[in-house]
Design a protein around this motif. Sequence first.
Motif, short mmCIF file in Angstrom:
data_model
loop_
_atom_site.label_atom_id
_atom_site.label_comp_id
_atom_site.label_asym_id
_atom_site.label_seq_id
_atom_site.Cartn_x
_atom_site.Cartn_y
_atom_site.Cartn_z
N ASP A 54 0.87 -1.17 0.00
CA ASP A 54 0.00 0.00 0.00
C ASP A 54 0.92 1.22 0.00
OD1 ASP A 54 -1.68 2.18 1.15
OD2 ASP A 54 -3.14 0.57 1.38
N LEU A 75 -2.61 6.71 -8.94
CA LEU A 75 -3.38 6.34 -7.75
C LEU A 75 -4.77 6.96 -7.77
CD1 LEU A 75 -0.35 6.84 -5.39
CD2 LEU A 75 -1.39 4.65 -6.00
N TYR A 122 -7.49 15.77 -5.18
CA TYR A 122 -6.55 15.97 -6.30
C TYR A 122 -5.87 17.35 -6.16
CZ TYR A 122 -8.71 11.92 -8.53
OH TYR A 122 -9.15 10.65 -8.81
N LEU A 144 -11.47 10.02 -19.47
CA LEU A 144 -10.64 8.97 -20.09
C LEU A 144 -11.49 7.88 -20.75
CD1 LEU A 144 -8.29 8.61 -17.00
CD2 LEU A 144 -7.58 9.47 -19.25
N1 NAP Z 1 -12.06 8.32 -15.17
C1 NAP Z 1 -11.68 9.44 -15.77
O1 NAP Z 1 -12.24 9.83 -16.82
C2 NAP Z 1 -10.54 10.25 -15.18
C3 NAP Z 1 -10.20 11.47 -15.75
C4 NAP Z 1 -9.09 12.16 -15.23
C5 NAP Z 1 -8.37 11.65 -14.17
N2 NAP Z 1 -8.75 10.45 -13.63
C6 NAP Z 1 -7.95 9.94 -12.50
O2 NAP Z 1 -6.70 9.46 -13.00
C7 NAP Z 1 -6.17 8.52 -12.06
C8 NAP Z 1 -5.67 7.29 -12.80
O3 NAP Z 1 -6.69 6.77 -13.64
P1 NAP Z 1 -6.89 5.18 -13.83
O4 NAP Z 1 -8.02 5.01 -14.79
O5 NAP Z 1 -5.58 4.51 -14.10
O6 NAP Z 1 -7.40 4.83 -12.32
P2 NAP Z 1 -7.65 3.43 -11.60
O7 NAP Z 1 -7.78 2.33 -12.60
O8 NAP Z 1 -8.77 3.65 -10.65
O9 NAP Z 1 -6.29 3.18 -10.80
C9 NAP Z 1 -6.02 3.72 -9.56
C10 NAP Z 1 -5.19 2.70 -8.79
O10 NAP Z 1 -4.81 3.28 -7.55
C11 NAP Z 1 -4.61 2.20 -6.68
N3 NAP Z 1 -4.57 2.63 -5.28
C12 NAP Z 1 -5.47 3.39 -4.60
N4 NAP Z 1 -5.07 3.57 -3.32
C13 NAP Z 1 -3.88 2.91 -3.20
C14 NAP Z 1 -2.98 2.73 -2.13
N5 NAP Z 1 -3.20 3.28 -0.93
N6 NAP Z 1 -1.86 1.99 -2.34
C15 NAP Z 1 -1.62 1.44 -3.55
N7 NAP Z 1 -2.44 1.58 -4.62
C16 NAP Z 1 -3.56 2.31 -4.44
C17 NAP Z 1 -5.81 1.31 -6.93
O11 NAP Z 1 -5.47 0.06 -6.44
P3 NAP Z 1 -6.50 -1.15 -6.21
O12 NAP Z 1 -6.66 -1.72 -7.60
O13 NAP Z 1 -5.79 -2.01 -5.25
O14 NAP Z 1 -7.77 -0.53 -5.68
C18 NAP Z 1 -5.96 1.40 -8.44
O15 NAP Z 1 -5.34 0.30 -9.09
C19 NAP Z 1 -7.27 8.24 -11.06
O16 NAP Z 1 -7.05 8.99 -9.87
C20 NAP Z 1 -8.51 8.75 -11.78
O17 NAP Z 1 -9.54 9.13 -10.89
C21 NAP Z 1 -9.80 9.76 -14.11
#
Ligand code: NAP
Length: 198
Positions: A54, A75, A122, A144
Amino acid sequence: MTNILILGAHGQIARVATDLFLKHTDARLTLYLRNARRLKLSGHADRVRVVEGDVLDTKTLEAAMAGQDVVYANLAGQLEQQARCIVKVMEKTGLKRLIFISSMGIYDEIPGERHGSILEPYCKAASVIEASRLDYTILRPAWLNNRDEIEYGTTRKGELFKNCSEVVSRKSVADLVVKLAMTSGLETRSSLGVHKTA
Ligand SMILES: NC(=O)c1ccc[n+]([C@@H]2O[C@H](COP(=O)([O-])OP(=O)(O)OC[C@H]3O[C@@H](n4cnc5c(N)ncnc54)[C@H](OP(=O)(O)O)[C@@H]3O)[C@@H](O)[C@H]2O)c1
């Protein structure tokens, strides 16, 4: 050879970036994630190390940072606390280069829109990173999708976000992460909006 620590390696952008690093660079990767059994790796075992942990666990994080050149944080959730841990451990271990995925909207850079409470973590994480002495690049992607395309442009902090109603691919963000990680000095101490180009 560049050593890259990917935090939150099971995240969706992180998995695309891992593929791009393995296909297009000779970087060595440390994939740091909770519940490592979920990770499916195909080949390149000699260049990949997996650490289950973590990000808020500073002991495990510190051990994983030994010998790294670049930290790429992908994250979600408790982003302010995560940013504090990462900055603290990087400063303690002497690491400088951080690439941190954030979101569009954190500086109210979307025309006609003020950020809501969902973006507060954020905003706070970005403030923590910007107050550090690290060579950081914060990426602020638009909404995204998972299209197999690389089509993006960037804007700097202080500029209005471009094409904010268009959705950018995770592969585009991953492409930028790889470029930043592999090019010394590129866009350090900067915060880039990442938008879809027409
Ligand atoms: N969705 C959109 O359209 C959008 C647009 C702009 C920005 N974003 C942001 O961009 C970021 C990356 O996007 P993404 O799609 O790659 O997100 P994602 O798939 O939700 O990946 C985030 C990762 O963070 C990990 N995590 C959270 N807390 C943690 C901790 N304490 N220790 C270790 N790992 C941890 C999660 O792990 P687990 O798998 O173990 O839970 C997950 O795998 C996110 O913050 C997202 O909200 C999203």
